[in-house]
Write an enzyme that holds these catalytic residues in place. Structure first.
Site, short mmCIF file in Angstrom:
data_model
loop_
_atom_site.label_atom_id
_atom_site.label_comp_id
_atom_site.label_asym_id
_atom_site.label_seq_id
_atom_site.Cartn_x
_atom_site.Cartn_y
_atom_site.Cartn_z
N CYS A 20 0.78 -1.24 0.00
CA CYS A 20 0.00 0.00 0.00
C CYS A 20 0.82 1.29 0.00
CB CYS A 20 -0.94 0.00 1.19
SG CYS A 20 -2.17 -1.27 1.07
N PHE A 21 1.75 1.39 0.92
CA PHE A 21 2.40 2.69 1.12
C PHE A 21 3.06 3.22 -0.16
CE2 PHE A 21 2.95 2.29 6.02
CZ PHE A 21 1.59 2.49 6.16
C1 UDX Z 1 -1.13 -0.05 5.68
C2 UDX Z 1 -1.98 0.89 6.53
O1 UDX Z 1 -1.54 0.80 7.90
C3 UDX Z 1 -3.45 0.54 6.42
O2 UDX Z 1 -4.25 1.49 7.14
C4 UDX Z 1 -3.85 0.55 4.95
O3 UDX Z 1 -5.20 0.20 4.77
C5 UDX Z 1 -2.96 -0.38 4.15
O4 UDX Z 1 -1.59 -0.03 4.34
P1 UDX Z 1 -0.14 -2.51 5.93
O5 UDX Z 1 0.61 -2.21 4.68
O6 UDX Z 1 -0.90 -3.77 6.03
O7 UDX Z 1 -1.24 -1.35 6.22
O8 UDX Z 1 0.90 -2.50 7.14
P2 UDX Z 1 1.42 -1.47 8.24
O9 UDX Z 1 1.23 -2.08 9.57
O10 UDX Z 1 0.89 -0.11 8.05
O11 UDX Z 1 3.00 -1.49 7.96
C6 UDX Z 1 3.56 -1.09 6.71
C7 UDX Z 1 5.07 -1.13 6.75
O12 UDX Z 1 5.58 -0.13 7.62
C8 UDX Z 1 5.64 -2.46 7.26
O13 UDX Z 1 6.76 -2.81 6.46
C9 UDX Z 1 6.06 -2.15 8.68
O14 UDX Z 1 7.10 -2.98 9.13
C10 UDX Z 1 6.52 -0.69 8.52
N1 UDX Z 1 6.48 0.07 9.79
C11 UDX Z 1 5.29 0.27 10.43
C12 UDX Z 1 7.65 0.63 10.28
O15 UDX Z 1 8.73 0.48 9.70
N2 UDX Z 1 7.59 1.36 11.43
C13 UDX Z 1 6.42 1.58 12.11
O16 UDX Z 1 6.45 2.28 13.13
C14 UDX Z 1 5.23 1.01 11.59
#
Ligand code: UDX
Length: 516
Positions: free
Chosen positions: A299-300
């Site tokens: 997603c991101f």
């Molecule tokens: C994300 C959004 O959180 C969610 O609301 C949206 O609908 C879809 O995209 P997701 O991709 O499932 O969800 O995972 P998320 O928990 O947000 O983590 C994304 C990435 O960020 C992961 O690789 C995680 O390890 C990383 N992350 C997250 C960090 O590096 N640091 C953090 O503090 C939080």
């Protein structure tokens, strides 16, 4: 528009499946049909081995799909018991797309929208061809007055595109198109759906649009408090989804930028302390401030690219560059990690073995797509180590292999990559162990004080076991030359295996291993 009696979800993926299951669970009076062209996926949704692992999902699916409700009863002084109750099943997974669309009052489009890989906008624009094709089927078969809801994450303006396709095929019928983006995160999907921060519904601000929004609001109203259901116009809703993900990613890139500074400062500044300190400010909050090897997931990156693409289209180049810097930071963080490994191993990986613990894009999921690990592995493979061994407690080996094969490595680099199902074998004789997913099995006590003082790289090594010693948030790499001597065996315990017991699944499939 009145009350919905039949809902159809087109697309049985990470979003469609769990959302449909929770909606069906809370609306026993509504028939919910989930359709997908992929027969294998549907077969899996109809089995005890769902195609995705999400805590609590099977319980919800069993209740809505099979009518079997499990309730845990805890009575003082007695062991907990499970009570089984029956209810009318109202959730069906099938490939009968046309039938389900024909009878639906509400149709949720939940198909995939990957980033375009070729042509105009390749690498940044979302490929909406699956939405187009689903909409054409909807246009041909939906009944008069059906509400069409875009659930997939889409570029702004997609609702209009859906409306245009519907008008083209059925000029005589008025359909309302709503935007209802999903905010669930993988690994916590059921929790996010059961207790959402908000439900966002975007509609045309016409009488018909507002009525359609009210029908969808009623469906969520079965379990979500009204104050948490936000109704806005369609475009605001589409934009809000992209901005939410971009701003979450921005926080991660910001704290990762701080981690780089902590490392280079060399004065003992610790990114975790900084994160703790700033997170106490109620205006900032403590979530999403965990430094690591960068964010992965489907997603991101996609949503940032989408938002930047829109800004560029609007001739807002500074705005586009501003958002893209979040991605550049992410890229630099993961490359810096690989550079650190090479530097700590005296500038060369030749003849050395590198162990990778964790391949999923985050903990608690078996999703290997867009994992940071692939990029780090690719960078390390360029240095031609003797071997790169990978272990992940949740991902299937075939899926790891598939992701790596897509990374464009040469045959001789690929030959050196081994995917193992035994962590001990993975780390044995490794010159460095890189923890790339923050599985709880790999987390634990901090390394000794030496680690705090030198967050660059923890060459300190595991005295008793790997799990006790690694803290990814400091981007530590545990140099495990000594692990070849395998000190953990001295205790007779295998910490990772103890922490990852197989569930009672007779096939011991990878899904069942996670979080069990
Ligand atoms: C994300 C959004 O959180 C969610 O609301 C949206 O609908 C879809 O995209 P997701 O991709 O499932 O969800 O995972 P998320 O928990 O947000 O983590 C994304 C990435 O960020 C992961 O690789 C995680 O390890 C990383 N992350 C997250 C960090 O590096 N640091 C953090 O503090 C939080």
């Amino acid at each position: 528009f009145g009350v919905a009696r039949s809902i159809c979800f087109v697309g049985a993926g990470f979003v469609g499946g769990p959302t449909a299951a929770v909606i069906a669970y809370h609306n026993p009076h509504i028939q919910v049909n989930v359709v997908d062209l992929n027969e294998e996926r549907i077969k899996s949704w109809n089995s005890a081995h769902l195609p995705i692992h999400e805590d609590g999902l099977l319980k919800v699916v069993r209740a809505a799909r099979d009518g079997t409700v499990e309730k845990t009863i805890a009575l003082p002084g007695l062991p907990r018991a499970i009570e089984l109750k029956q209810r009318q099943p109202n959730l069906v997974f099938s490939t009968r797309v046309v039938d389900a669309i024909e009878e639906a009052d509400i149709i949720f489009i939940c198909v995939n929208t990957p980033t375009k890989t070729h042509g105009i906008g390749a690498g940044s624009m979302a490929d909406v061809s699956a939405i187009e094709s689903a909409t054409r089927t909807v246009a041909k078969h939906a009944k008069q007055g059906a509400i069409v809801v875009e659930k997939s994450t889409v570029p702004c303006g997609t609702a209009q595109m859906i409306q245009d396709i519907l008008r083209y095929y059925r000029p005589d019928v008025e359909f309302e198109v709503l935007s209802n983006p999903e905010f669930l995160a993988e690994g916590t999907a059921v929790e996010n759906l059961m207790h959402p921060d908000r439900i966002l519904i975007g509609s045309a601000q016409t009488l018909a649009g507002l009525r359609a929004a009210a029908v969808v609001k009623d469906v969520y109203g079965a379990w979500v408090p009204a104050a948490r259901i936000v109704t806005v116009n369609t475009f605001s809703s589409e934009l809000a989804k992209l901005v939410a993900n971009t701003m979450l990613a921005q926080r991660i890139s910001s704290i990762n930028a701080v981690s780089a500074m902590c490392e280079e400062l060399g004065l003992g500044a610790d990114v975790e302390d900084v994160s703790l300190a700033i997170g106490k400010d109620a205006r900032l909050g403590s979530n999403f401030l965990q430094a690591g090897v960068g964010f992965g997931g489907s997603c991101f990156e996609k949503d940032i690219l989408n938002l930047a693409y829109l800004a560029r289209e609007l001739h807002l180049d500074v705005v586009a560059d501003y958002w893209l810097a979040v991605l550049r930071m992410n890229e630099d963080q993961r490359q810096r990690f690989a550079r650190n490994v090479v530097r700590e191993l005296n500038g060369s990986l030749r003849g050395k073995k590198i162990a990778i613990l964790g391949f999923a894009f985050k903990d608690g999921t078996n999703d290997t797509r867009n994992s940071i690990a692939v990029h780090v592995i690719k960078d390390l493979a360029m240095e031609m180590p003797r071997e790169i061994a990978i272990f992940d407690p949740g991902c299937a080996s075939a899926e790891i292999r598939e992701e790596i094969e897509k990374a464009g490595l040469t045959p001789s680099q690929l030959e050196r990559i081994k995917i193992l199902t035994n962590w001990r074998e993975c780390v044995q004789e490794a010159s460095a162990v890189c923890i790339l997913t923050q599985w709880k099995q790999f987390r634990g006590r901090k390394l000794g004080s030496g680690n705090k003082k030198a967050p660059k790289l923890a060459i300190a090594w595991a005295k008793s076991c790997v799990a006790d010693k690694v803290d990814i948030s400091e981007m530590d790499i545990l140099a495990l030359e000594e692990l070849a001597r395998d000190k953990s065996s001295a205790t007779g315990e295998d910490p990772l295996e103890r922490l990852v017991p197989l569930a009672s699944c007779p096939e011991q499939c990878s899904h069942c291993r996670i979080g069990s």
